[in-house]
Design an enzyme around this catalytic site. Sequence first.
Site, PDB file in Angstrom:
ATOM      1  N   TYR A 173       0.839  -1.198   0.000  1.00 53.20           N
ATOM      2  CA  TYR A 173       0.000   0.000   0.000  1.00 53.20           C
ATOM      3  C   TYR A 173       0.875   1.249   0.000  1.00 53.20           C
ATOM      4  CZ  TYR A 173      -3.594   3.276   1.737  1.00 53.20           C
ATOM      5  OH  TYR A 173      -4.463   4.333   1.908  1.00 53.20           O
ATOM      6  N   LYS A 177       1.145   4.164  -2.852  1.00 53.74           N
ATOM      7  CA  LYS A 177       0.838   5.556  -2.544  1.00 53.74           C
ATOM      8  C   LYS A 177       2.046   6.469  -2.748  1.00 53.74           C
ATOM      9  CE  LYS A 177      -3.510   5.042  -1.353  1.00 53.74           C
ATOM     10  NZ  LYS A 177      -4.611   5.687  -2.100  1.00 53.74           N
TER      11      LYS A 177
END
Length: 284
Positions: A173, A177
């Site tokens: 993640y 990002k």
Amino acid sequence: MRSSEPTLHGKVALVTGAARGQGRAHALRLARDGADVVAIDICGSVSESITYPPANSEDLAETRRLVEETGRKVLAREVDIRDLAALQAVVADTVEQFGRLDVLVANAGVLSWARLFEMSEEQWDTVVDVNLNGTWRTVRAAVPAMIEAGNGGSIVIVSSSAGLKATPGNGHYSASKHGLVGLTNALALEVGEYGIRVNSIHPYSVDTPMIDPDAMMKLFAEYPSFLHSFPPVPYRPATRDGSDGRSGFMSPDEVADIVAWLASPASGSTTGNQIAVDAGALKY
């Protein structure tokens, strides 16, 4: 004198992941500020590796209803942002129905938990494909229409505090990002000549289904040292009635305030920036 006209009057905004959570909050806030809204969401499971319940068709219908209550027009579609052809079809329908596209809020994303050297290929591929590749596909579908319209515009890429700092237990993640930061900054340089601004926002600890506290607590119980990388939210403003109603999470509406500012002419000199929406947590 300042105009009493809504700041986004006459504008059209496309919001991904709009069925609930941050996406719904962004769609509603932009509608209240005068924009017609295109709300899209997959409305179903992305992968078995994502353990929290997905948004559904009823959620997207509720977003549509709430936007219509503001008096603005809305086009709601069930679309997977990993599907470029479907995104391009929605953008074409947007231009046909509304005549323009001015604002893009690339909000859709997913999260799962595991250590990088133990997670499955499906966990890695799903998170990176939705969060990074899906956001690129959204940009690929929307930007040509914004350029052709010739009205300038604003693109808000919803990254995360995990796009600015390392977070153990969700490294895929965090990688996705962080990738959105590179996408944001390069795109800002590429589309500036067309009067389009591009910024990323980096929320922390927002009260949405993605938080999945059971999965988080299981991870922290097994690896307690990871907890130190997830600081508490230090700034707790009073609610409008004078009480301190903060539960420890930020509300989606607080993030939507920043999105609305970036979408509006008030942020006209802001592009290629990373804006932490974290109530000070990243200062720990």
